[in-house]
Structures are given as structure tokens and as C-alpha cells.
Design a protein around this motif. Structure first.
Motif, PDB file in Angstrom:
ATOM      1  N   ARG A  44       0.864  -1.188   0.000  1.00 57.00           N
ATOM      2  CA  ARG A  44       0.000   0.000   0.000  1.00 57.00           C
ATOM      3  C   ARG A  44       0.890   1.224   0.000  1.00 57.00           C
ATOM      4  O   ARG A  44       1.777   1.356   0.846  1.00 57.00           O
ATOM      5  CB  ARG A  44      -0.926   0.005   1.215  1.00 57.00           C
ATOM      6  CG  ARG A  44      -2.075   1.034   1.067  1.00 57.00           C
ATOM      7  CD  ARG A  44      -3.095   0.849   2.175  1.00 57.00           C
ATOM      8  NE  ARG A  44      -4.318   1.593   1.916  1.00 57.00           N
ATOM      9  CZ  ARG A  44      -4.814   2.527   2.747  1.00 57.00           C
ATOM     10  NH1 ARG A  44      -4.180   2.813   3.861  1.00 57.00           N
ATOM     11  NH2 ARG A  44      -5.936   3.149   2.460  1.00 57.00           N
ATOM     12  N   GLU A  45       0.644   2.110  -0.963  1.00 55.73           N
ATOM     13  CA  GLU A  45       1.524   3.252  -1.179  1.00 55.73           C
ATOM     14  C   GLU A  45       0.722   4.547  -1.230  1.00 55.73           C
ATOM     15  O   GLU A  45      -0.472   4.548  -1.514  1.00 55.73           O
ATOM     16  CB  GLU A  45       2.268   3.095  -2.519  1.00 55.73           C
ATOM     17  CG  GLU A  45       3.047   1.806  -2.686  1.00 55.73           C
ATOM     18  CD  GLU A  45       4.385   1.837  -1.965  1.00 55.73           C
ATOM     19  OE1 GLU A  45       4.678   2.857  -1.300  1.00 55.73           O
ATOM     20  OE2 GLU A  45       5.118   0.843  -2.068  1.00 55.73           O
ATOM     21  N   VAL A  53       3.189  13.651  -8.885  1.00 54.17           N
ATOM     22  CA  VAL A  53       3.863  14.737  -9.593  1.00 54.17           C
ATOM     23  C   VAL A  53       4.548  15.666  -8.588  1.00 54.17           C
ATOM     24  O   VAL A  53       5.710  16.059  -8.761  1.00 54.17           O
ATOM     25  CB  VAL A  53       2.871  15.528 -10.468  1.00 54.17           C
ATOM     26  CG1 VAL A  53       3.546  16.763 -11.065  1.00 54.17           C
ATOM     27  CG2 VAL A  53       2.320  14.651 -11.593  1.00 54.17           C
ATOM     28  N   ALA A  54       3.832  16.013  -7.513  1.00 50.03           N
ATOM     29  CA  ALA A  54       4.399  16.917  -6.515  1.00 50.03           C
ATOM     30  C   ALA A  54       5.634  16.308  -5.862  1.00 50.03           C
ATOM     31  O   ALA A  54       6.635  17.005  -5.624  1.00 50.03           O
ATOM     32  CB  ALA A  54       3.352  17.240  -5.453  1.00 50.03           C
ATOM     33  N   TYR A  55       5.597  15.017  -5.569  1.00 51.67           N
ATOM     34  CA  TYR A  55       6.735  14.342  -4.945  1.00 51.67           C
ATOM     35  C   TYR A  55       7.980  14.472  -5.815  1.00 51.67           C
ATOM     36  O   TYR A  55       9.066  14.828  -5.337  1.00 51.67           O
ATOM     37  CB  TYR A  55       6.391  12.867  -4.722  1.00 51.67           C
ATOM     38  CG  TYR A  55       7.518  12.056  -4.123  1.00 51.67           C
ATOM     39  CD1 TYR A  55       7.694  12.002  -2.737  1.00 51.67           C
ATOM     40  CD2 TYR A  55       8.411  11.360  -4.928  1.00 51.67           C
ATOM     41  CE1 TYR A  55       8.735  11.272  -2.180  1.00 51.67           C
ATOM     42  CE2 TYR A  55       9.459  10.639  -4.373  1.00 51.67           C
ATOM     43  CZ  TYR A  55       9.610  10.585  -3.004  1.00 51.67           C
ATOM     44  OH  TYR A  55      10.648   9.867  -2.452  1.00 51.67           O
ATOM     45  N   ASN A  56       7.835  14.180  -7.107  1.00 53.25           N
ATOM     46  CA  ASN A  56       8.976  14.249  -8.018  1.00 53.25           C
ATOM     47  C   ASN A  56       9.444  15.676  -8.248  1.00 53.25           C
ATOM     48  O   ASN A  56      10.649  15.924  -8.375  1.00 53.25           O
ATOM     49  CB  ASN A  56       8.605  13.584  -9.346  1.00 53.25           C
ATOM     50  CG  ASN A  56       8.586  12.076  -9.254  1.00 53.25           C
ATOM     51  OD1 ASN A  56       9.610  11.428  -9.327  1.00 53.25           O
ATOM     52  ND2 ASN A  56       7.389  11.517  -9.069  1.00 53.25           N
ATOM     53  N   LEU A  57       8.514  16.609  -8.312  1.00 49.01           N
ATOM     54  CA  LEU A  57       8.901  18.008  -8.490  1.00 49.01           C
ATOM     55  C   LEU A  57       9.686  18.506  -7.277  1.00 49.01           C
ATOM     56  O   LEU A  57      10.641  19.273  -7.408  1.00 49.01           O
ATOM     57  CB  LEU A  57       7.655  18.871  -8.728  1.00 49.01           C
ATOM     58  CG  LEU A  57       7.895  20.341  -9.050  1.00 49.01           C
ATOM     59  CD1 LEU A  57       8.809  20.513 -10.253  1.00 49.01           C
ATOM     60  CD2 LEU A  57       6.556  21.058  -9.293  1.00 49.01           C
ATOM     61  N   LYS A  58       9.297  18.055  -6.101  1.00 48.34           N
ATOM     62  CA  LYS A  58      10.029  18.427  -4.884  1.00 48.34           C
ATOM     63  C   LYS A  58      11.452  17.878  -4.921  1.00 48.34           C
ATOM     64  O   LYS A  58      12.402  18.555  -4.503  1.00 48.34           O
ATOM     65  CB  LYS A  58       9.283  17.901  -3.660  1.00 48.34           C
ATOM     66  CG  LYS A  58       9.794  18.453  -2.332  1.00 48.34           C
ATOM     67  CD  LYS A  58       9.411  19.911  -2.164  1.00 48.34           C
ATOM     68  CE  LYS A  58       9.779  20.420  -0.776  1.00 48.34           C
ATOM     69  NZ  LYS A  58       9.386  21.846  -0.581  1.00 48.34           N
ATOM     70  N   GLN A 289       6.279   6.766  -4.895  1.00 48.26           N
ATOM     71  CA  GLN A 289       6.897   7.823  -4.088  1.00 48.26           C
ATOM     72  C   GLN A 289       7.948   7.276  -3.124  1.00 48.26           C
ATOM     73  O   GLN A 289       8.082   7.760  -1.996  1.00 48.26           O
ATOM     74  CB  GLN A 289       5.823   8.585  -3.306  1.00 48.26           C
ATOM     75  CG  GLN A 289       4.818   9.327  -4.161  1.00 48.26           C
ATOM     76  CD  GLN A 289       3.831  10.138  -3.353  1.00 48.26           C
ATOM     77  OE1 GLN A 289       4.158  10.687  -2.308  1.00 48.26           O
ATOM     78  NE2 GLN A 289       2.604  10.228  -3.844  1.00 48.26           N
ATOM     79  N   ASN A 290       8.731   6.303  -3.553  1.00 48.27           N
ATOM     80  CA  ASN A 290       9.753   5.728  -2.677  1.00 48.27           C
ATOM     81  C   ASN A 290      11.179   5.999  -3.154  1.00 48.27           C
ATOM     82  O   ASN A 290      12.125   5.826  -2.388  1.00 48.27           O
ATOM     83  CB  ASN A 290       9.548   4.220  -2.540  1.00 48.27           C
ATOM     84  CG  ASN A 290       8.274   3.897  -1.776  1.00 48.27           C
ATOM     85  OD1 ASN A 290       7.929   4.578  -0.824  1.00 48.27           O
ATOM     86  ND2 ASN A 290       7.564   2.872  -2.206  1.00 48.27           N
ATOM     87  N   HIS A 291      11.366   6.382  -4.403  1.00 44.21           N
ATOM     88  CA  HIS A 291      12.700   6.742  -4.882  1.00 44.21           C
ATOM     89  C   HIS A 291      13.071   8.092  -4.271  1.00 44.21           C
ATOM     90  O   HIS A 291      12.233   8.966  -4.126  1.00 44.21           O
ATOM     91  CB  HIS A 291      12.726   6.815  -6.407  1.00 44.21           C
ATOM     92  CG  HIS A 291      11.671   7.698  -6.994  1.00 44.21           C
ATOM     93  ND1 HIS A 291      10.306   7.460  -6.869  1.00 44.21           N
ATOM     94  CD2 HIS A 291      11.767   8.854  -7.710  1.00 44.21           C
ATOM     95  CE1 HIS A 291       9.637   8.417  -7.472  1.00 44.21           C
ATOM     96  NE2 HIS A 291      10.493   9.275  -7.988  1.00 44.21           N
TER      97      HIS A 291
END
Length: 310
Positions: A44-45, A53-58, A289-291
Motif C-alpha cells: 500500500r503506497e 507529480v508533486a513528490y517528483n517536483l520536490k 513515491q519511494n525513490h
């Protein structure tokens, strides 16, 4: 400068099937499918297009502003965003709904079957783009139907450059509605399957769509991506990944690269290459969202892949 990300927040239940879906489907029996897949792996993620998108942009050092709706079970997601130091200014809680839930099964060939419960997404139109304040660019990604329609129109009304990313939300709209999205958008981003669906529903060729926007971006998985602008047709190579682990969220990582490139006034070749790199980094990790590469690591990988620095 902030990038407004209109889209879903969701919990992803990701299951791994060790065979191939095609082996369980009989071509002459597709009208009465009754199949079961044994899935030894389950996670479960945190997911949803806006969250991904927000995670990668951050990770890139951008300033994401999520516009989304979350349900009565949203506290863990809010805590997650707090740890990432991502603004929750435009995230609205819907107390009598659950947060969107995606149930994703991936087979040995990287193919996916997804079931999605929209939950709080259905109330995304309660958010207003004007409440976001000063933003440089926006993306309308899969979300509640009314929210996608409203947010795209409001971006156009406020003269905010807009990426239209219909994704898995495309079946909600007819041809005329999709044409209107294209007219409102500054950029359109789709994968190769979505590109075929978009042309079929609108009756417009890719060339005709490209003529109506500043750029049309079509991702093609391991074959890279194509970018059509008014003067160029760029072929963006796929960056070799450290491993092919999980494709979930790769398209969202690519779009984060686009947002970063556009907010920093990169040319399209550099923007496309950065986007391709972000997808490559993501696919080598389980979940969307784990990388967690540092900005310096991303820059070094870009230099290694393309021979110049950001």
C-alpha cells in the motif's frame, strides 16, 4: 515560482502477478471474462497523480502546490506531505468520503490492470484555482470530472499556462469536451495509448492537435518520447534505468520534469530529457513515491546520460 498541480490524491494498493495477463485471457471469450490472478506481492503506497507529480517536483527542487480533495481517512497522507514539506494550502478534506483508492495489478510484462474508487475526488470542483494565488504554471491531471473541467477553464480565465494531462480520466469526456480542453491548454501531455484515444475521440490527428497548442508531448515507454512544437519535432531518448521494477507513477515523474523545465525556462530538448530521466529513476523503485535521489544525484545522472549539465 509555484507550480499548481490539480489532480488526485489516492492510496495505491499495488499487487504483483508473476505471470502474464494474456495467458489468462481467451481471445474468443472476452465477452464473458472471469479470471483470478494470484498476487504474492502486495503493498500500500501513497499515490494519486497530484501527489506523485508533486513528490517528483520536490525532488528536483521545485515548488509544488497540490490542489486536490482528500477523504476522512486522509490523515496519513497529510502527515506524509508534512514530512516532505509540500504545501497543503489547496487540499480540501471531504469528511463523508474516503480518499481515492487505486487497486493496481502489474504482470511480469509490466502490463497493468487498475480498478479505481474516486471517493473524495468526486468533490474536486469544490477547489477554486483562484485560491492558489500566484503560480507560474498549472497541470490538470486525472481527477473528478467536474473538477477537471472547472480547473482547466479557470486556468485559462486567469491566463495561467496549462498542461492538459487527461491520463486515465480521458474516458470521462466526449470528443467535444476533449477538444475544448485542447483549446484551453498551452500544452497537452499523453502516452502513446492515450494519444490514439485522443485522436479517435476528437477526430483530430496528432499534427492537428500540435497546431492548437504550444507543444504536444507523447511518451512512448522504452521508446522514449516525442515533442511536437510549432517549429520542431523532437525525439527524446529513453534513459536506461538501473532496473525495471515498477512502472506505477512513471508518467507522473515525467510530468514533474516537464513542470520543472517549463518553470525554469529550459528549452524543449532539455525539458524532455530531464522528464525522461525522472521516469527512468522512478521505474527502478517500487511504488510511486519511494525513490529518493538528491538533487545533486539527479544532476549527475543527467550529465552522464546527455553529456551536459542542467
Amino acid at each position: 515560482m509555484k507550480s499548481l498541480i490539480c489532480g488526485s490524491l489516492a492510496y495505491d494498493t499495488i499487487m504483483m502477478y508473476e505471470g502474464r495477463f494474456s495467458e489468462a485471457l481467451l481471445a474468443d471469450q472476452l465477452h464473458k471474462i472471469n479470471v483470478s490472478f494470484l498476487v504474492p506481492g502486495l503493498r500500500r503506497e501513497f499515490g494519486g497523480c497530484a501527489g506523485n507529480v508533486a513528490y517528483n517536483l520536490k525532488l528536483l527542487g521545485g515548488d509544488p502546490l497540490i490542489m486536490a480533495t482528500i477523504g476522512q481517512d486522509g490523515a496519513p497522507y497529510r502527515e506524509h506531505l508534512d514530512k516532505l514539506q509540500i504545501s497543503q494550502q489547496c487540499i480540501k478534506s471531504i469528511d463523508d468520503s474516503y480518499t481515492g483508492q487505486a487497486f493496481i495489478t502489474t504482470d511480469a510484462g509490466g502490463n497493468q490492470i487498475t480498478a479505481f474508487h474516486p471517493g473524495a475526488m468526486s468533490f474536486s470542483h469544490h477547489n477554486k484555482v483562484a485560491d492558489a494565488g500566484d503560480v507560474k504554471i498549472a497541470i490538470v491531471a486525472p481527477d473528478g470530472r467536474d473538477g477537471m473541467l472547472q480547473h482547466a477553464q479557470h486556468c485559462a480565465d486567469l491566463n495561467i499556462p496549462l498542461i492538459f494531462d487527461p491520463g486515465q480520466g480521458m474516458p470521462m469526456f466526449n470528443g467535444d469536451e476533449l477538444k475544448n480542453f485542447i483549446e484551453l491548454a498551452t500544452y497537452v501531455a499523453v502516452n502513446d495509448y492515450e494519444a490514439e484515444m485522443l485522436t479517435a475521440r476528437t477526430g483530430l490527428s496528432l499534427e492537428e492537435i500540435a497546431q492548437r497548442v504550444s507543444a504536444l508531448i507523447v511518451t512512448r515507454g522504452e521508446q522514449g518520447a516525442e515533442i511536437f512544437t510549432g517549429t520542431e519535432h523532437l525525439e527524446i531518448p529513453c534513459v536506461k534505468a538501473d532496473g525495471i521494477v515498477d512502472p506505477t507513477g512513471c508518467g507522473d515523474a515525467f510530468r514533474a520534469g516537464m513542470l520543472y523545465g517549463l518553470t525554469n525556462d529550459f528549452d524543449w530538448a532539455t525539458t524532455g530529457r530531464l522528464s525522461s530521466l525522472m521516469g527512468s529513476i522512478k521505474i527502478a523503485s517500487q511504488g510511486p513515491q519511494n525513490h529518493a535521489p538528491s538533487r545533486a544525484e539527479i544532476e549527475e545522472r543527467f550529465h552522464k546520460a546527455f553529456g551536459y549539465r542542467l
